[in-house]
Design an enzyme around this catalytic site. Structure first.
Site, PDB file in Angstrom:
ATOM      1  N   ASP A   6      22.572 -33.969 -25.590  1.00 46.72           N
ATOM      2  CA  ASP A   6      21.170 -33.797 -25.963  1.00 46.72           C
ATOM      3  C   ASP A   6      20.891 -34.888 -27.018  1.00 46.72           C
ATOM      4  O   ASP A   6      21.843 -35.443 -27.584  1.00 46.72           O
ATOM      5  CB  ASP A   6      21.017 -32.380 -26.550  1.00 46.72           C
ATOM      6  CG  ASP A   6      19.752 -32.209 -27.327  1.00 46.72           C
ATOM      7  OD1 ASP A   6      18.673 -32.472 -26.769  1.00 46.72           O
ATOM      8  OD2 ASP A   6      19.829 -31.814 -28.524  1.00 46.72           O
ATOM      9  N   ASP A   8      17.721 -35.026 -29.718  1.00 47.83           N
ATOM     10  CA  ASP A   8      17.213 -34.520 -31.014  1.00 47.83           C
ATOM     11  C   ASP A   8      18.112 -33.409 -31.561  1.00 47.83           C
ATOM     12  O   ASP A   8      18.315 -32.394 -30.894  1.00 47.83           O
ATOM     13  CB  ASP A   8      15.804 -33.951 -30.854  1.00 47.83           C
ATOM     14  CG  ASP A   8      14.786 -35.010 -30.513  1.00 47.83           C
ATOM     15  OD1 ASP A   8      14.007 -35.386 -31.391  1.00 47.83           O
ATOM     16  OD2 ASP A   8      14.783 -35.458 -29.342  1.00 47.83           O
TER      17      ASP A   8
HETATM   18  O1  M1P Z   1      14.907 -32.700 -27.569  1.00 44.04           O
HETATM   19  C1  M1P Z   1      14.406 -31.638 -28.311  1.00 44.04           C
HETATM   20  C2  M1P Z   1      12.922 -31.606 -28.383  1.00 44.04           C
HETATM   21  O2  M1P Z   1      12.436 -32.654 -29.188  1.00 44.04           O
HETATM   22  C3  M1P Z   1      11.100 -32.562 -29.436  1.00 44.04           C
HETATM   23  O3  M1P Z   1      10.847 -31.346 -30.054  1.00 44.04           O
HETATM   24  P1  M1P Z   1      10.067 -31.131 -31.424  1.00 44.04           P
HETATM   25  O4  M1P Z   1       8.975 -32.106 -31.494  1.00 44.04           O
HETATM   26  O5  M1P Z   1       9.633 -29.699 -31.341  1.00 44.04           O
HETATM   27  O6  M1P Z   1      11.072 -31.330 -32.527  1.00 44.04           O
HETATM   28  C4  M1P Z   1      10.293 -32.571 -28.158  1.00 44.04           C
HETATM   29  O7  M1P Z   1      10.304 -33.839 -27.583  1.00 44.04           O
HETATM   30  C5  M1P Z   1      10.827 -31.541 -27.200  1.00 44.04           C
HETATM   31  O8  M1P Z   1      10.206 -31.661 -25.963  1.00 44.04           O
HETATM   32  C6  M1P Z   1      12.271 -31.702 -27.032  1.00 44.04           C
HETATM   33  O9  M1P Z   1      12.730 -30.699 -26.202  1.00 44.04           O
END
Ligand code: M1P
Length: 230
Positions: A6, A8
């Site tokens: 993953d 983020d």
């Molecule tokens: O990859 C995790 C998430 O990152 C973003 O989430 P958020 O803005 O809530 O931190 C988004 O791009 C989300 O779609 C993605 O799943």
């Protein structure tokens, strides 16, 4: 072994760029390994966050929960999906009725094969992002939205995204869809592998050998694990 990451919260802080020292480490680590990225974000955001070098060095980048695939920067396939108007109406109602006071703009982001929804809005500042995340951790607002959406729309799946949003797609069009595209055992690394999180669908299918799941809190923890995998 195939390694799937993953982005983020796993390779970078949420919506931020990869740490430059970790970037150099990771680029070296992925040499001679089968590595894939899978994220709810779109490809340009992945490039912005982990850099073009990593995006083009991995075997494939699966974006918008695996609904679009890139290999060496080129699109390979995409699954289109358009959120029904009744869902948009429900999300508009959430936006009107949520007690959270800030609306920064860009609350519904239409992506390939999915819709990303956020009460505070994707145009929020980093501080507003952290403030909303704190509020949501206390109130469970996003989890509640997901529950309501799935009750009202049995053919739709909604999961908690990163810090501020929820990811919405057709049932089954989540990150788990990439498992069948990768040959052999998979070691998955993610930060939202618990029920309700957007890594749960993929992680829950990889818990038994020969597969493996590593739940991490942040990229520093990911790096610690990778140091021991040669
Ligand atoms: O990859 C995790 C998430 O990152 C973003 O989430 P958020 O803005 O809530 O931190 C988004 O791009 C989300 O779609 C993605 O799943």
């Amino acid at each position: 072994m195939n390694y799937v990451f993953d982005i983020d919260g796993t390779l970078t802080p949420s919506r931020l760029k990869i740490d430059p020292v970790f970037e150099t480490f990771f680029l070296d680590w992925i040499k001679d390994k089968n590595v894939y990225l899978v994220t709810g974000s779109d490809y340009p955001k992945s490039v912005e966050q982990v850099g073009q070098k990593i995006c083009e060095s991995v075997n494939a980048c699966y974006n918008t929960a695996g609904n679009i695939q890139y290999v060496k920067g080129k699109e390979v396939y995409r699954n289109e999906w358009h959120a029904p108007p009744e869902l948009i109406d429900l999300l508009s109602k959430f936006l009107k009725e949520s007690e959270y006071p800030i609306r920064a703009g860009n609350h519904m982001e239409h992506r390939v094969g999915m819709l990303n929804f956020s009460i505070v809005g994707r145009n929020c500042t980093q501080k507003q992002r952290l403030d909303y995340n704190k509020y949501d951790n206390e109130k469970g607002e996003r989890e509640n939205f997901c529950k309501i959406i799935m009750e009202k729309f049995p053919s739709i799946e909604a999961t908690v995204g990163g810090q501020i949003s929820i990811d919405i797609y057709e049932k089954g069009k989540n990150k788990a869809q990439i498992i069948k595209l990768i040959q052999g055992p998979i070691h998955f690394f993610g930060d939202k592998t618990q029920k309700g999180g957007n890594d749960y669908a993929i992680a829950s299918q990889l818990l038994s050998p020969p597969h493996k799941v590593s739940q991490v809190e942040n990229w520093q923890e990911t790096q610690k694990l990778l140091v021991n995998i040669v």
